[in-house]
Each structure stands twice: as C-alpha cells, then as structure tokens.
Design an enzyme around this catalytic site. Structure first.
Site, PDB file in Angstrom:
ATOM      1  N   ARG A 211       0.839  -1.194   0.000  1.00 20.16           N
ATOM      2  CA  ARG A 211       0.000   0.000   0.000  1.00 20.16           C
ATOM      3  C   ARG A 211       0.875   1.244   0.000  1.00 20.16           C
ATOM      4  O   ARG A 211       1.881   1.318   0.712  1.00 20.16           O
ATOM      5  CB  ARG A 211      -0.917   0.030   1.236  1.00 20.16           C
ATOM      6  CG  ARG A 211      -2.090  -0.935   1.173  1.00 20.16           C
ATOM      7  CD  ARG A 211      -3.143  -0.449   0.188  1.00 20.16           C
ATOM      8  NE  ARG A 211      -4.297  -1.331   0.140  1.00 20.16           N
ATOM      9  CZ  ARG A 211      -4.440  -2.335  -0.708  1.00 20.16           C
ATOM     10  NH1 ARG A 211      -3.470  -2.624  -1.571  1.00 20.16           N
ATOM     11  NH2 ARG A 211      -5.546  -3.072  -0.705  1.00 20.16           N
TER      12      ARG A 211
ATOM     13  N   GLU B 244      -1.855   8.364  -6.012  1.00 19.70           N
ATOM     14  CA  GLU B 244      -1.906   7.670  -7.298  1.00 19.70           C
ATOM     15  C   GLU B 244      -3.087   8.196  -8.107  1.00 19.70           C
ATOM     16  O   GLU B 244      -4.123   8.538  -7.542  1.00 19.70           O
ATOM     17  CB  GLU B 244      -2.049   6.159  -7.079  1.00 19.70           C
ATOM     18  CG  GLU B 244      -0.862   5.528  -6.399  1.00 19.70           C
ATOM     19  CD  GLU B 244      -0.983   4.006  -6.266  1.00 19.70           C
ATOM     20  OE1 GLU B 244      -2.004   3.453  -6.734  1.00 19.70           O
ATOM     21  OE2 GLU B 244      -0.058   3.385  -5.726  1.00 19.70           O
TER      22      GLU B 244
ATOM     23  N   HIS C 180       1.691   0.482  -9.900  1.00 24.27           N
ATOM     24  CA  HIS C 180       0.730  -0.363  -9.187  1.00 24.27           C
ATOM     25  C   HIS C 180       0.379  -1.608 -10.016  1.00 24.27           C
ATOM     26  O   HIS C 180      -0.791  -1.858 -10.336  1.00 24.27           O
ATOM     27  CB  HIS C 180      -0.540   0.417  -8.849  1.00 24.27           C
ATOM     28  CG  HIS C 180      -1.245  -0.115  -7.628  1.00 24.27           C
ATOM     29  ND1 HIS C 180      -1.854   0.698  -6.701  1.00 24.27           N
ATOM     30  CD2 HIS C 180      -1.435  -1.377  -7.181  1.00 24.27           C
ATOM     31  CE1 HIS C 180      -2.395  -0.044  -5.747  1.00 24.27           C
ATOM     32  NE2 HIS C 180      -2.154  -1.309  -6.029  1.00 24.27           N
TER      33      HIS C 180
ATOM     34  N   ALA D 234      -1.178  -6.632  -9.052  1.00 24.36           N
ATOM     35  CA  ALA D 234      -2.228  -7.593  -9.420  1.00 24.36           C
ATOM     36  C   ALA D 234      -2.410  -7.711 -10.926  1.00 24.36           C
ATOM     37  O   ALA D 234      -3.370  -8.330 -11.389  1.00 24.36           O
ATOM     38  CB  ALA D 234      -3.548  -7.181  -8.783  1.00 24.36           C
TER      39      ALA D 234
END
Length: 526
Positions: A232, A261, A279, A282
């Site tokens: 995070r 962000e 980021h 994922a």
C-alpha cells in the site's frame, strides 16, 4: 431480471458468468463521475476494479443499487460507510491476486538486486556500462517480511526457493505457523530491521502502519538495506526514503505503490537507485481472470439468492436472524475490537463463552463477528466471512462454549484471548435488551459504554490517579465524556476505561503514560 453495470475493465469471463446466471450485464468503462451518477440508478449491481471511485455522492444517486463488487482486495476507492448507511453490500475478492502480487514483489527484489531496469535503459541508449551496474546476490541474504499473511507467506516461500533466509514480523503469526512456512519469527520490528538485507512490506494501511517506514525506522536498519513495497502507498514516508538513499543508509528501493496515485511526479522518481512501477502487483492475465470470475459469481449469488460472500459490511444472516441478533452483533464487534487493539503478540487461541439468553441463539455469526473485529487492527481485509479461514491459516484455535447454567446477567458474552505472552478476557451484556455494555475486563468488574475515542489504563490502586489524570487531560483541553473504574481488590491492580471527545496527541499521551501509578495506557477507537 437483475442488472449489473461493469464500470472498469474486467475479463470478458465476468460478463459470461452474469449472463449464464440470467443477469443482464452492461459494460461502460471510463465513465466520468457525473455520467456514472446518471446511469447508476438503473442497476442492481456495480462491478469495479480500482479506477472507478464509488463515492458517497454516486451512492446517493444509486436508488436501486444493492451490491458493489470490487474485483480485487483493496476497497480504498469505495466509500464503504456510505454504502453501509444506504444498505448497499460491498464485496471484494480476497486472495484472488495473492500469487500475482507475491511474484511481483520477488521480481522487484531481483531487479533491485541486479539493477536490471537501469542497465536496460543504459544499454538501449548505446552505452556499454558493465562496471556501473554491479549488483548483489540474494543467495544467503536475509529477507525481512513485514506482514506474513497470505501474500507475505507466498513471498517467503519463493524467497526460500532462492536460498534466502527469511525473518518475519507479524503480531498474529504464531511460532508454529512460522516453523511450518520456514521462517524465523521476530518479536519486534527493530530486530527485523537490524538483521535484514532486503525488506518487503505486506501489511494493510491502518492507523498503526501508516508511515511506519520513516526516518527513524530506516536509521535502525542495516546499512545498505534494500526496500520493496508492493502493498500500500503511504506505508513509507517517501521524502524520508529519498533522504536515506541519498545518505547511503538505504542502497535502493523498488516501489509499486505510492501515497498519491496515479503518481505523475514523486520524489522517488528523481533517484537512480529506485525502481518504480505503476501499481502492477495484481496485473497479470491469470489474476484478472480469477478476480473477475469470482466477483461475478459472488454478485450473482447475492442478487439471485441473497447469499453473501466476502462482504465487508454485512454479516451472513437471514432476515429473521439479522433482526434478532443485531444488538448481539454490535456487542460481539465491540468485544473483539477491544481485545484486538490490546493484542500485541502472536495469537494462540480465542474462546467465546455464551451465557444466559444468548446461548440459546445461533452464535456462529457472533463468533465470526468477534473474531473478525479481533483480527482487523492488523488485517484490514478480514471480515466475518473469511475470519475463520484466516484464523486456521495462522494456527489460531477458535472455540465456542455455551452454558445452560444461569448467569449473573440475563445474557453475557465473554471473549478470552490467549497470546504467546498472556491471557486476557473481556465480557459484555445488553442493557434494556439492545444496549451493549462492557461488564468485565481481565476478571475485574466494570460497567462501561463504548464510545468512538477511549483510553484504557491499567494502574496501581493508589490515591491520586483520577486527579492527576483529570488535570493532565484538562490542561490539554481534552474533555472526558465518561469515566469507568474497576479493581480486583483494594490496593491491587486496577483499570480505568475513559471516553474522551477527541483522540490524544502523542505529546499528551506521553504525559499520561508518565503519571504516577500508571502501568499501561492504550488509546482505543471504535
């Protein structure tokens, strides 16, 4: 026919799942907030990833919305309290991208060790600077894993395959679980900082973890440490990290998440020693397929049958049970939150005891609610659905005991937590049938109503405490709403539970800790 709006880019498999279940699914990616507000009232469900911001304003326009599904773990882009207030269920998909995120952390660590992005850029620019990009091996190096839950455990497993030695800090990690996954558990972050050559973060963003890697923390680390953050943004104070790199205390950092962000500019972008990605934790085809299918299945089940899975703001209850258990759910949540905020070492066992009227009810949702609240201070993705799974993964024994015998109260719930260091219990009841009260802490009788901001104090039972404490808080302009006292016996250990109108600043909290006869002070939030 229920209707779902898919507002972010999801795998086409999600649409197939909805339509196979007889649910109409529309895809509209890239809507502005105003456009979303205009469309959302026509839908029963909203499926998003991280791009769409589901704000209170949008939810206010969602007159028919029943469920918001997040294809992923984090729900920072969803106003969960606003959704709860409007009776909208918020679901996520915990675990769907755990392997992908762990693999990204390992990739970032290796790229950092060998300076691969910098060497790639230099070589493509026509410069053959072989000696400039000398790296370090990871074999036999110590990897410090901060937060050893699902993702952290996968990272540890992959690192051991690279012949690294792994140490882990996680207050909820038992020594047995640590042995099972092949890591050495440390009891303090300072111990991890002192030993680790690489440090990777895998903790949620909470009041306790925000800014945890600051200038003070980095001075405790081994000189030349390398830091990876795929968890995070905001866990690291970015300006402090920049300074530590420039001073040579930190050799480099690989950062996938940022405090703001999208990160168009950032102090870490200026440094050659940093690797920064947008980021991507994922972002693999496999992970996106998993979370898209999972959220579509969960939302379909809810819209068609009322079944609730991985909800962050709603227990798995029938309508009849919900009305009957509502006050008990609140009490169980308060007991779990109280114990969880006081727990600072590895959990070994949790016991819920039910006496009186509550023992005749379906107590499983109560146990799951208490367990979720107990774990939540360090695990922000836990809810009453996945709390038992997380407890099993961490070798935390959970037991329910129901007593048919009469209780001193019409109804009573007692939560007992066994950690590696001590056993602590807290009990509560309902006054007037629906008003939760704490009535016992560590076996000491007390009668207290929980408020948003509380102070929990353990002290020696000697004169002067109340006066000194009241004077200190008064001088700081802090108003006391309620003040509850209890003691085991005259002159023995005593406790105080105090509701205040606002949280204490660190200097005032330090003053309170230094008062005579005080053994422990813990600020609590509910």
């Amino acid at each position: 026919m229920p209707k779902v709006l898919i507002a972010d880019k999801l795998s086409p498999s999600a649409v197939e799942v909805f339509r196979r279940n007889g649910i109409e699914a529309d895809v509209a990616v890239g809507l502005t907030p105003e456009e979303l507000k205009e469309k959302i009232s026509a839908y029963d469900g909203l499926a998003v990833r991280s791009a769409t911001k589901v704000t209170s304003s949008i939810l206010t326009s969602a007159s028919g919305l029943k469920v918001v599904g997040r294809a992923g773990i984090g729900v920072d882009n969803i106003d969960v309290p606003a959704a709860t207030q409007r009776g909208i269920v918020v679901m996520n998909t915990p675990g769907g991208n755990a392997i992908t995120t762990a693999e990204h952390a390992i990739s970032m660590m290796l790229a950092l060790a060998r300076r691969i992005p910098q060497a790639n850029e230099s070589t493509k620019a026509g410069r053959w600077e072989k000696s400039k990009f000398t790296g370090v091996e990871v074999t036999n190096k110590i990897l410090g894993v901060v937060g050893c839950g699902n993702i952290g455990a996968i990272v540890a497993d992959r690192a051991r395959g690279l012949k690294m030695r792994v140490v882990a800090y996680d207050p909820f990690l038992s020594h047995e679980r640590a042995r099972d996954i092949g890591v050495r558990k440390v009891d303090t972050l300072d111990e991890l900082y002192k030993d680790a050559d690489f440090i990777t973060l895998h903790v949620p963003m909470t009041d306790q973890t925000k800014g945890m890697i600051d200038a003070g923390a980095m001075t405790q680390m081994k000189p030349g440490v390398r830091i990876i953050n795929c968890a995070r943004g905001g866990l690291i104070v970015e300006e402090d990290l920049k300074a530590a790199i420039q001073e040579g205390q930190v050799a480099g950092a690989a950062i996938d998440v940022f405090e703001e962000e999208p990160a168009k500019s950032n102090p870490l972008f200026e440094l050659e020693e940093t690797i920064c990605t947008p980021h991507l934790g994922a972002s693999t085809n496999e992970a996106q397929e998993k979370v898209a299918v999972q959220i579509a299945e969960q939302m379909s089940d809810f819209l068609l049958t009322g079944a609730v899975s991985n909800a962050l703001n709603m227990p798995s209850l029938t309508a009849e049970e919900s009305e009957r258990l509502g006050p008990y759910m609140t009490l169980a949540e308060q007991l779990g939150s109280f114990a969880g905020q006081l727990t600072e070492s590895g959990l070994r066992a949790v016991t819920l005891e039910y006496e009186g009227h509550v023992a005749e009810l379906n107590t499983r949702p109560l146990t799951q609610t208490a367990l979720a609240s107990l774990l939540r201070p360090m695990l922000d993705t836990v809810n009453m659905v996945n709390a038992p799974v997380i407890a099993r993964e961490r070798d935390i024994d959970v037991a329910e005991i129901k007593y048919e015998r009469p209780s001193d109260y019409h109804t009573l719930i007692r939560l007992t937590v066994q950690t590696e260091n001590q056993k602590r219990s807290v009990a509560g009841t309902l006054f007037g049938g629906d008003k939760p009260r704490l009535v016992e802490i560590k076996g000491i009788p007390v009668e207290a109503e929980v408020g948003p901001h509380m102070l929990y104090i353990t002290n020696e039972d000697k004169p002067g405490l109340i006066g000194n404490l009241g004077r200190t808080l008064g001088d700081a302009g802090v108003n006391i709403a309620t003040f509850h006292l209890g003691r085991a016996a005259r002159g023995s250990d005593a406790i105080a539970l105090i509701e205040i109108d606002e949280p204490l600043s660190p200097p005032v909290l330090d003053q309170v800790r230094k008062l005579p006869h005080i053994k422990q002070v813990k600020p609590l939030r509910f």
